[in-house]
Design a protein around this motif. Structure first.
Motif, PDB file in Angstrom:
ATOM      1  N   GLN A   1      -4.073  -0.932  -7.419  1.00  0.00           N
ATOM      2  CA  GLN A   1      -3.384   0.534  -6.989  1.00  0.00           C
ATOM      3  C   GLN A   1      -3.679   1.233  -6.014  1.00  0.00           C
ATOM      4  O   GLN A   1      -3.004   1.354  -5.265  1.00  0.00           O
ATOM      5  CB  GLN A   1      -3.154   1.603  -7.834  1.00  0.00           C
ATOM      6  N   ASN A   2      -5.097   1.258  -5.339  1.00  0.00           N
ATOM      7  CA  ASN A   2      -5.706   1.926  -3.987  1.00  0.00           C
ATOM      8  C   ASN A   2      -4.609   1.251  -2.799  1.00  0.00           C
ATOM      9  O   ASN A   2      -4.086   1.769  -2.098  1.00  0.00           O
ATOM     10  CB  ASN A   2      -6.870   1.798  -3.930  1.00  0.00           C
ATOM     11  N   ASN A   3      -4.582   0.431  -2.877  1.00  0.00           N
ATOM     12  CA  ASN A   3      -4.566  -0.921  -2.004  1.00  0.00           C
ATOM     13  C   ASN A   3      -2.810  -1.035  -1.589  1.00  0.00           C
ATOM     14  O   ASN A   3      -2.261  -0.988  -0.518  1.00  0.00           O
ATOM     15  CB  ASN A   3      -5.247  -2.787  -1.847  1.00  0.00           C
ATOM     16  N   LEU A   4      -2.467  -0.627  -2.776  1.00  0.00           N
ATOM     17  CA  LEU A   4      -0.873  -1.147  -2.690  1.00  0.00           C
ATOM     18  C   LEU A   4      -0.222   0.920  -1.978  1.00  0.00           C
ATOM     19  O   LEU A   4       0.151   0.431  -1.236  1.00  0.00           O
ATOM     20  CB  LEU A   4       0.053  -1.073  -4.041  1.00  0.00           C
ATOM     21  N   SER A   5      -1.601   1.630  -2.595  1.00  0.00           N
ATOM     22  CA  SER A   5      -0.950   2.891  -1.834  1.00  0.00           C
ATOM     23  C   SER A   5      -0.784   2.904  -0.080  1.00  0.00           C
ATOM     24  O   SER A   5      -0.207   3.522   0.619  1.00  0.00           O
ATOM     25  CB  SER A   5      -1.875   3.542  -3.128  1.00  0.00           C
ATOM     26  N   ARG A   6      -2.262   2.234   0.085  1.00  0.00           N
ATOM     27  CA  ARG A   6      -2.430   2.154   1.754  1.00  0.00           C
ATOM     28  C   ARG A   6      -0.990   1.402   2.162  1.00  0.00           C
ATOM     29  O   ARG A   6      -0.783   1.583   3.216  1.00  0.00           O
ATOM     30  CB  ARG A   6      -3.949   1.222   1.702  1.00  0.00           C
ATOM     31  N   ILE A   7      -0.179   0.666   1.799  1.00  0.00           N
ATOM     32  CA  ILE A   7      -0.277  -0.631   2.099  1.00  0.00           C
ATOM     33  C   ILE A   7       1.447   0.510   2.421  1.00  0.00           C
ATOM     34  O   ILE A   7       2.806   1.280   3.323  1.00  0.00           O
ATOM     35  CB  ILE A   7       0.912  -2.131   1.065  1.00  0.00           C
ATOM     36  N   LYS A   8       2.541   1.392   1.209  1.00  0.00           N
ATOM     37  CA  LYS A   8       2.907   2.258   0.974  1.00  0.00           C
ATOM     38  C   LYS A   8       3.193   3.428   2.307  1.00  0.00           C
ATOM     39  O   LYS A   8       4.101   3.818   2.560  1.00  0.00           O
ATOM     40  CB  LYS A   8       3.341   2.628  -0.304  1.00  0.00           C
ATOM     41  N   THR A   9       1.882   4.067   2.345  1.00  0.00           N
ATOM     42  CA  THR A   9       1.380   5.062   2.769  1.00  0.00           C
ATOM     43  C   THR A   9       1.568   4.173   4.480  1.00  0.00           C
ATOM     44  O   THR A   9       1.678   5.586   5.938  1.00  0.00           O
ATOM     45  CB  THR A   9       0.763   5.912   2.380  1.00  0.00           C
ATOM     46  N   GLY A  10       1.138   3.151   4.855  1.00  0.00           N
ATOM     47  CA  GLY A  10       1.087   2.591   6.246  1.00  0.00           C
ATOM     48  C   GLY A  10       0.011   3.088   6.734  1.00  0.00           C
ATOM     49  O   GLY A  10      -0.302   2.671   8.013  1.00  0.00           O
ATOM     50  N   LYS A  11      -0.722   3.137   5.501  1.00  0.00           N
ATOM     51  CA  LYS A  11      -2.338   3.553   6.309  1.00  0.00           C
ATOM     52  C   LYS A  11      -2.829   1.724   6.616  1.00  0.00           C
ATOM     53  O   LYS A  11      -4.427   2.003   6.272  1.00  0.00           O
ATOM     54  CB  LYS A  11      -3.552   4.405   6.260  1.00  0.00           C
ATOM     55  N   ILE A  12      -2.113   0.473   6.758  1.00  0.00           N
ATOM     56  CA  ILE A  12      -2.949  -0.692   6.555  1.00  0.00           C
ATOM     57  C   ILE A  12      -3.217  -0.836   8.715  1.00  0.00           C
ATOM     58  O   ILE A  12      -1.457  -0.585   9.166  1.00  0.00           O
ATOM     59  CB  ILE A  12      -2.630  -1.382   6.123  1.00  0.00           C
ATOM     60  N   LYS A  13      -3.525  -1.392   8.952  1.00  0.00           N
ATOM     61  CA  LYS A  13      -3.221  -2.394  10.622  1.00  0.00           C
ATOM     62  C   LYS A  13      -2.837  -3.946   9.709  1.00  0.00           C
ATOM     63  O   LYS A  13      -2.202  -3.989  11.209  1.00  0.00           O
ATOM     64  CB  LYS A  13      -4.558  -2.216  10.707  1.00  0.00           C
ATOM     65  N   ALA A  14      -2.987  -4.438   8.984  1.00  0.00           N
ATOM     66  CA  ALA A  14      -2.046  -5.417   8.840  1.00  0.00           C
ATOM     67  C   ALA A  14      -1.698  -6.070   7.386  1.00  0.00           C
ATOM     68  O   ALA A  14      -2.825  -5.288   6.609  1.00  0.00           O
ATOM     69  CB  ALA A  14      -3.788  -6.467   9.099  1.00  0.00           C
ATOM     70  N   ILE A  15      -1.001  -7.060   7.449  1.00  0.00           N
ATOM     71  CA  ILE A  15      -0.822  -7.046   5.771  1.00  0.00           C
ATOM     72  C   ILE A  15      -0.603  -9.041   5.968  1.00  0.00           C
ATOM     73  O   ILE A  15      -0.256  -9.225   7.106  1.00  0.00           O
ATOM     74  CB  ILE A  15       0.543  -6.417   5.540  1.00  0.00           C
ATOM     75  N   ARG A  16      -1.214  -9.073   4.891  1.00  0.00           N
ATOM     76  CA  ARG A  16      -1.208 -10.942   4.687  1.00  0.00           C
ATOM     77  C   ARG A  16      -0.145 -11.467   4.207  1.00  0.00           C
ATOM     78  O   ARG A  16       0.686 -11.053   3.847  1.00  0.00           O
ATOM     79  CB  ARG A  16      -2.300 -12.110   3.394  1.00  0.00           C
ATOM     80  N   PHE A  17       0.118 -12.418   4.884  1.00  0.00           N
ATOM     81  CA  PHE A  17       2.049 -13.072   4.939  1.00  0.00           C
ATOM     82  C   PHE A  17       1.813 -13.756   2.600  1.00  0.00           C
ATOM     83  O   PHE A  17       3.119 -13.211   2.778  1.00  0.00           O
ATOM     84  CB  PHE A  17       1.968 -14.578   5.297  1.00  0.00           C
ATOM     85  N   SER A  18       0.536 -14.211   2.484  1.00  0.00           N
ATOM     86  CA  SER A  18       0.978 -13.673   0.728  1.00  0.00           C
ATOM     87  C   SER A  18       0.968 -12.574   0.148  1.00  0.00           C
ATOM     88  O   SER A  18       1.724 -12.524  -0.900  1.00  0.00           O
ATOM     89  CB  SER A  18      -0.599 -14.748   0.663  1.00  0.00           C
ATOM     90  N   THR A  19       0.394 -11.594   0.988  1.00  0.00           N
ATOM     91  CA  THR A  19       1.040 -10.428   0.233  1.00  0.00           C
ATOM     92  C   THR A  19       2.076  -9.785   0.060  1.00  0.00           C
ATOM     93  O   THR A  19       3.341  -9.337  -0.271  1.00  0.00           O
ATOM     94  CB  THR A  19      -0.082  -9.216   0.500  1.00  0.00           C
TER      95      THR A  19
END
Length: 80
Positions: free
Chosen positions: A29-47
């Protein structure tokens, strides 16, 4: 401004809770939240693929880009 993440919009359109989505794709849930808020620098194509599969959408439905003259390429590493 850069890349905008519209995951919350797609969750609302699909009437899906973020914790349900996280469970379906095997993400915390924490990682999904980070994606949702844009607080990531990268995302895997598989994700990204798993998000699109579960939300029945395309990557362009989840991500947008807004050009801003103040955007810098400091973190950009071109391929050789």
């Amino acid at each position: 401004m850069g890349v905008i993440v519209n995951l919350d919009v797609m969750l609302a359109r699909r009437k899906m809770a973020s914790n349900d989505l996280a469970e379906r794709i095997g993400l915390s849930q924490n990682n999904l939240s980070r994606i949702k808020t844009g607080k990531i620098k990268a995302i895997r194509f598989s994700t990204l693929g798993a998000l699109c599969r579960e939300l029945d959408c395309k990557p362009g439905d989840l991500l947008d880009y807004i050009y801003d003259e103040t955007d810098e390429l400091d973190d950009f590493e071109p391929e050789e």
